[in-house]
Design a protein around this motif. Structure first.
Motif, short mmCIF file in Angstrom:
data_model
loop_
_atom_site.label_atom_id
_atom_site.label_comp_id
_atom_site.label_asym_id
_atom_site.label_seq_id
_atom_site.Cartn_x
_atom_site.Cartn_y
_atom_site.Cartn_z
N PRO A 273 0.93 -1.07 0.06
CA PRO A 273 -0.08 -0.81 0.02
C PRO A 273 1.03 1.07 0.23
CG PRO A 273 -0.20 -1.01 1.51
CD PRO A 273 1.10 -2.02 1.70
N GLU A 274 0.32 1.78 -0.42
CA GLU A 274 0.74 3.63 -0.78
C GLU A 274 1.39 4.39 0.45
OE1 GLU A 274 -0.65 7.77 -1.74
OE2 GLU A 274 -0.41 7.11 -3.46
N SER A 275 0.64 3.91 1.30
CA SER A 275 0.55 4.95 2.99
C SER A 275 2.56 3.53 3.46
CB SER A 275 -0.10 4.16 4.42
OG SER A 275 -1.23 5.55 4.16
N LEU A 276 2.62 2.69 3.05
CA LEU A 276 3.71 1.89 3.89
C LEU A 276 4.66 2.82 3.43
CD1 LEU A 276 5.09 -0.18 5.27
CD2 LEU A 276 4.75 -1.37 3.70
N SER A 277 5.19 3.32 2.96
CA SER A 277 6.87 3.71 2.64
C SER A 277 6.71 5.99 3.44
CB SER A 277 6.45 4.13 0.66
OG SER A 277 6.72 3.16 0.45
N TRP A 278 5.23 5.26 3.25
CA TRP A 278 5.58 6.93 4.49
C TRP A 278 5.26 7.04 5.80
CZ3 TRP A 278 6.53 11.95 2.68
CH2 TRP A 278 6.64 11.46 1.08
N ALA A 279 5.30 5.82 6.13
CA ALA A 279 4.54 4.54 7.89
C ALA A 279 6.90 5.18 7.13
CB ALA A 279 4.27 3.82 7.74
N VAL A 280 6.63 4.31 7.07
CA VAL A 280 8.54 4.03 7.28
C VAL A 280 9.57 5.39 7.20
CG1 VAL A 280 10.55 2.92 5.62
CG2 VAL A 280 8.33 1.80 6.14
N LEU A 281 9.27 6.58 6.32
CA LEU A 281 10.14 7.34 6.70
C LEU A 281 9.29 8.40 7.66
CD1 LEU A 281 9.35 8.16 2.91
CD2 LEU A 281 12.10 7.51 3.84
N MET A 282 8.36 7.93 7.84
CA MET A 282 7.78 9.09 9.52
C MET A 282 7.91 8.52 10.78
SD MET A 282 6.58 11.99 8.29
CE MET A 282 8.04 11.53 7.17
N HIS A 283 7.80 7.38 10.92
CA HIS A 283 8.24 6.23 11.54
C HIS A 283 9.45 6.46 12.97
CE1 HIS A 283 11.78 3.43 10.35
NE2 HIS A 283 10.76 2.58 12.25
N ASP A 284 9.84 7.06 12.52
CA ASP A 284 11.60 7.45 13.61
C ASP A 284 11.95 8.98 13.50
OD1 ASP A 284 11.09 4.66 14.97
OD2 ASP A 284 13.21 4.40 13.77
N ILE A 285 11.02 9.35 13.16
CA ILE A 285 10.88 11.01 12.09
C ILE A 285 11.52 11.62 13.25
CG2 ILE A 285 8.70 11.48 12.67
CD1 ILE A 285 10.98 12.25 9.58
N ALA A 286 10.74 11.36 14.89
CA ALA A 286 11.36 12.05 16.07
C ALA A 286 12.37 11.79 17.07
CB ALA A 286 10.06 12.46 17.00
N LYS A 287 13.43 11.37 16.42
CA LYS A 287 14.44 10.58 16.76
C LYS A 287 15.26 11.38 16.93
CE LYS A 287 14.64 5.77 17.00
NZ LYS A 287 15.24 4.61 16.44
N PRO A 288 15.63 12.07 16.32
CA PRO A 288 17.38 13.06 15.73
C PRO A 288 16.33 14.44 17.11
CG PRO A 288 16.32 13.16 13.71
CD PRO A 288 15.07 12.33 14.68
N VAL A 289 14.96 14.64 17.35
CA VAL A 289 14.90 15.74 18.84
C VAL A 289 14.41 14.93 20.28
CG1 VAL A 289 13.28 16.85 16.44
CG2 VAL A 289 11.91 15.76 18.10
N THR A 290 14.85 13.65 20.20
CA THR A 290 14.78 13.32 21.70
C THR A 290 15.73 12.38 21.78
OG1 THR A 290 13.92 11.11 20.47
CG2 THR A 290 11.99 12.16 21.28
N VAL A 291 16.68 12.43 20.94
CA VAL A 291 18.07 11.57 21.43
C VAL A 291 18.85 12.01 22.77
CG1 VAL A 291 19.42 13.53 20.20
CG2 VAL A 291 19.94 11.24 20.51
#
Length: 450
Positions: A273-291
Motif C-alpha cells: 500500500p502507498e501508505s507503507l512507504s510513508w509509515a517507514v519514512l515517518m516512524h522514527d522521524i522524532a528520533k533526532p529531537v528526542t535523542v
C-alpha cells in the motif's frame, strides 16, 4: 478493455490526425517506456493541429489547457492528452510558462525537460524522431536535461525532483552537469507547491514494480538521491535530520536512523500500500529531537519518540496536503509502532485489541520492515501473523456481546455504571472469559442485581 486497448486507441488518434492532414506523434514518457520494453500507463500525443481543430476531429474532448494548446481526447472512456507543438516562453515563477508559442515538432522536442523524454514516435510508420539525443541517453541509461540544465531547472524547479524520480524509478544515472545544477539550485524547490512536490514524492517512494530486479530498490535509491542532491533538506528537513542521528549499535547495527530507513525501503514488497512507504519514512522521524546519550553506558535512547513522531508526521503530511484518511492511518502506525516489541507480554484482551485495530495490517507490515531494516529477527512478526489468523477464525469475538440497549433491557440506566459494565464485558470477551450474550447477561446480574 484489455491491456492493449490504450495503445490501439492512442495509435488510432494519431491516424485520425494524419488523415486530416496533420502531423502527430506519441511523445514523452510513453515513448521512453515503449522503447524500454515497458507497457506505458499513459499515452501523450503531440500534433501541429490547433486545439479548435482537435475539437472538431474528435467526438469527446476536454479543454483542460486550451490556451496553452492542451486538449484531452476521450476514447473508449480513457483520456489521452493531445497537445499542439509549442515552444514555451516567459517562465517567471519557476513553475509554469506565462505564455506559449505554437511551433513545429523539433522546437517542441527542444523545450522538453530531459532527453529521454524528448523522443517522438510515429506508431503508423514505427519511426522514431530524435532531435535531442534521447536514444543515446536511453541506451546509456542517463538522465540529462535538454540543453542547459540551469535553464531547464530555472524554467520549472520541479524538474529537479523529477530528475531524481526518473533516475530512481528507471535505475538510471543523472548526468554529472545535470546533477551539479540540481545541487546548486536545490533550495529553489521551495517555490513549488506542496501538492506538486507530494505527487512526485509519492511516485518516487512507491513500491517496486513487478519487473523490478530483486536486488534493486527504487524507493531506497530515491532517498539517497534526495540526500545527495540537497533536495531532501528543503523538501523534508525533518527527514534530513536523521542522516546524522546515530543509534545504539546493540539495537541498531545498521547505524544511523537514515541508514535504517534506507534498509527498510529496500524491503518494500511489490504491490505494498502507498501508505507503507510513508509509515517507514515517518516512524522514527522524532528520533533526532528526542535523542539522549547515557554517558555511563554509552547507550543512546529516544524516549517517547513514537508520540512526538506521530505529531510530527501529522504536521508533515498536512503540510504536503495528504488526504485526511491517509494521514490518520500513517500517524496511527507511527504512534503504535513501539507497542510491537511487547506483544508476547500482553494480556490476551490487550493483544486482541491491537489485532483488531483498523490500521493493524499497515502496522504489521511496518513492524516487519522495521525488523528487516535492522537485525532481521521476525519472531514477533510471525507470532502476530499466527495470532491474527487465530482471531480471524473466531468471528464471535469481533462484535461486542452486549450493547447499551441490551443493558437498558436489564434495567441499567445510561451513565457511568453502564459504560463501565460495557467496558468490563468487552475486556472479558476479548480474554475469552465471556463467550456468549447469555453468559454476559448472567455476569451482569451477579455484578449488579436488578
Amino acid at each position: 478493455m484489455d491491456q492493449v486497448a490504450p495503445r490501439v486507441a492512442a495509435r488510432n488518434i494519431v491516424e485520425r490526425l494524419h488523415q486530416a492532414g496533420h502531423g502527430a506523434f506519441w511523445v514523452g514518457g510513453c515513448v521512453r517506456d515503449f522503447l524500454l520494453g515497458r507497457e506505458p500507463e499513459d499515452f501523450d500525443i503531440a500534433t501541429d493541429a490547433r486545439p479548435e481543430q482537435v475539437e472538431k476531429l474528435f467526438t469527446k474532448t476536454i479543454p483542460v489547457g486550451k490556451k496553452f494548446g492542451v486538449m484531452i481526447v476521450v476514447e473508449n472512456d480513457r483520456q489521452f492528452q493531445v497537445a499542439t507543438f509549442r515552444a514555451e516562453a516567459e517562465y517567471k515563477d519557476g513553475r509554469r510558462p506565462t505564455k506559449v508559442v505554437f511551433a513545429n515538432a523539433e522546437a517542441d522536442a527542444s523545450r522538453r525537460d530531459f532527453t529521454v523524454n524528448g523522443l517522438f514516435y510515429d506508431p503508423t510508420t514505427e519511426k522514431i524522431h530524435d532531435w535531442v539525443g534521447g536514444e543515446k541517453d536511453l541506451q546509456a541509461r542517463i538522465i540529462r536535461t535538454i540543453g542547459s540544465p540551469q535553464e531547464r531547472f530555472g524554467e520549472d524547479h520541479l524538474r529537479m525532483l523529477r530528475a531524481v524520480r526518473f533516475a530512481a524509478r528507471l535505475n538510471f544515472e543523472i548526468e554529472p552537469k545535470t546533477f551539479a545544477a540540481i545541487q546548486t539550485h536545490a533550495s529553489k524547490i521551495k517555490a513549488i507547491s506542496a501538492e506538486r512536490i507530494r505527487d512526485e514524492l509519492i511516485k518516487l517512494f512507491s513500491p517496486p514494480a513487478s519487473d523490478t530486479p530483486a536486488d534493486y530498490s527504487p524507493a531506497a535509491r530515491g532517498l539517497l538521491l534526495l540526500r545527495d542532491s540537497g533536495l531532501l533538506a528543503h523538501i523534508l528537513p525533518e527527514l534530513a535530520a536523521t542522516i546524522t542521528c546515530e543509534q545504539s549499535p546493540d539495537f541498531h547495527p545498521e547505524g544511523s536512523v537514515f541508514n535504517h530507513l534506507g534498509l527498510m525501503l529496500k524491503h518494500l514488497p511489490v504491490n505494498a500500500p502507498e501508505s507503507l512507504s510513508w509509515a517507514v519514512l515517518m516512524h522514527d522521524i522524532a528520533k533526532p529531537v528526542t535523542v539522549e546519550h547515557d554517558p555511563a553506558t554509552g547507550s543512546i535512547h529516544f524516549y517517547g519518540h513514537e508520540k512526538i513522531g506521530a505529531e510530527m508526521a501529522e504536521t508533515i503530511l498536512t503540510r504536503l496536503k495528504f488526504p485526511r484518511k491517509q494521514t490518520d492511518e500513517i500517524v496511527a502506525a507511527v504512534l503504535h509502532h513501539m507497542q510491537f516489541k511487547d506483544v508476547k507480554l500482553m494480556r490476551k484482551a490487550t493483544l486482541r485489541r491491537l489485532l483488531m485495530r483498523e490500521t493493524f495490517p499497515l502496522e504489521l507490515e511496518l513492524h516487519k520492515l522495521d525488523c528487516l531494516g535492522s537485525r532481521g529477527d521476525l519472531e514477533l512478526y510471525d507470532f502476530l501473523v499466527e495470532q491474527a489468523e487465530e482471531l480471524a477464525n473466531q468471528p464471535t469475538v469481533h462484535p461486542p456481546l452486549l450493547t447499551g440497549t441490551d443493558l437498558k433491557a436489564l434495567g441499567i440506566k445510561p451513565g457511568r455504571e453502564m459504560g463501565e459494565l460495557l467496558a468490563q464485558i468487552r475486556e472479558k470477551q476479548l480474554a475469552d472469559e465471556l463467550k456468549t450474550p447469555d453468559e454476559a447477561r448472567e455476569w451482569i446480574k451477579k455484578q449488579s442485581p436488578v
